[in-house]
Scaffold this active site. Structure first.
Site, PDB file in Angstrom:
ATOM      1  N   HIS A  61      33.688  49.057  43.432  1.00  0.00           N
ATOM      2  CA  HIS A  61      33.974  47.548  43.454  1.00  0.00           C
ATOM      3  C   HIS A  61      33.709  46.937  42.137  1.00  0.00           C
ATOM      4  O   HIS A  61      32.872  47.332  41.540  1.00  0.00           O
ATOM      5  CB  HIS A  61      33.508  46.868  44.803  1.00  0.00           C
ATOM      6  CG  HIS A  61      32.040  46.190  44.465  1.00  0.00           C
ATOM      7  ND1 HIS A  61      31.749  45.208  43.814  1.00  0.00           N
ATOM      8  CD2 HIS A  61      30.706  47.133  44.508  1.00  0.00           C
ATOM      9  CE1 HIS A  61      30.397  44.918  43.820  1.00  0.00           C
ATOM     10  NE2 HIS A  61      29.461  46.138  44.463  1.00  0.00           N
ATOM     11  N   CYS A  62      34.382  45.562  41.952  1.00  0.00           N
ATOM     12  CA  CYS A  62      33.953  44.957  40.868  1.00  0.00           C
ATOM     13  C   CYS A  62      34.182  43.417  41.346  1.00  0.00           C
ATOM     14  O   CYS A  62      33.987  43.056  42.657  1.00  0.00           O
ATOM     15  CB  CYS A  62      34.916  45.017  39.825  1.00  0.00           C
ATOM     16  SG  CYS A  62      36.827  45.048  39.956  1.00  0.00           S
ATOM     17  N   ARG A  63      34.536  42.379  40.642  1.00  0.00           N
ATOM     18  CA  ARG A  63      34.867  40.901  40.876  1.00  0.00           C
ATOM     19  C   ARG A  63      35.970  40.944  41.715  1.00  0.00           C
ATOM     20  O   ARG A  63      35.947  40.345  42.628  1.00  0.00           O
ATOM     21  CB  ARG A  63      34.648  40.292  39.680  1.00  0.00           C
ATOM     22  CG  ARG A  63      34.855  38.648  40.055  1.00  0.00           C
ATOM     23  CD  ARG A  63      34.789  37.892  38.675  1.00  0.00           C
ATOM     24  NE  ARG A  63      34.984  36.501  39.248  1.00  0.00           N
ATOM     25  CZ  ARG A  63      36.200  35.684  39.113  1.00  0.00           C
ATOM     26  NH1 ARG A  63      37.146  36.346  38.621  1.00  0.00           N
ATOM     27  NH2 ARG A  63      36.328  34.544  39.210  1.00  0.00           N
TER      28      ARG A  63
END
Length: 105
Positions: A61-63
């Site tokens: 995941h990221c933003r």
């Protein structure tokens, strides 16, 4: 590319499923908002390929889902991974749908 929703991720966590969660954001972003997982910033993924499990589901995941998607595409193309899942909507979706206490930025 395989994706997982934040609701599906929450279910994995709640059920105690054996999986790996990797955050490819930068350290200063993780200081603002985090949902757990190992921090491996996108730019360091090539040096940390060995930290990605090959024997169980790995949620990256990221933003918002863009950088994690880039990391997955690179790992699949260059290292043959088949067990990587992009968190659809990233930590922003988590903040919207799962835990409103997680700060959006």
């Amino acid at each position: 590319m395989k994706e997982i929703t934040v609701k599906e991720l929450k279910s994995l966590i709640d059920n105690g499923t054996d999986f790996q969660l990797i955050d490819v954001r930068e350290p200063h972003e993780a200081d603002i908002a985090a949902i757990g997982g190992e921090l491996i910033p996108l730019g360091t993924v090539p040096q940390n390929v060995d930290k990605f499990a090959k024997d169980k589901q790995v949620v990256v995941h990221c933003r918002s889902g863009k950088r994690s998607g880039d990391a997955i595409a690179w790992l699949e193309a260059n290292h043959g991974f088949t067990n990587l899942y992009n968190l659809k909507g990233g930590i922003l979706a988590w903040a919207d749908e799962i835990d409103q206490r997680v700060q959006k930025y």
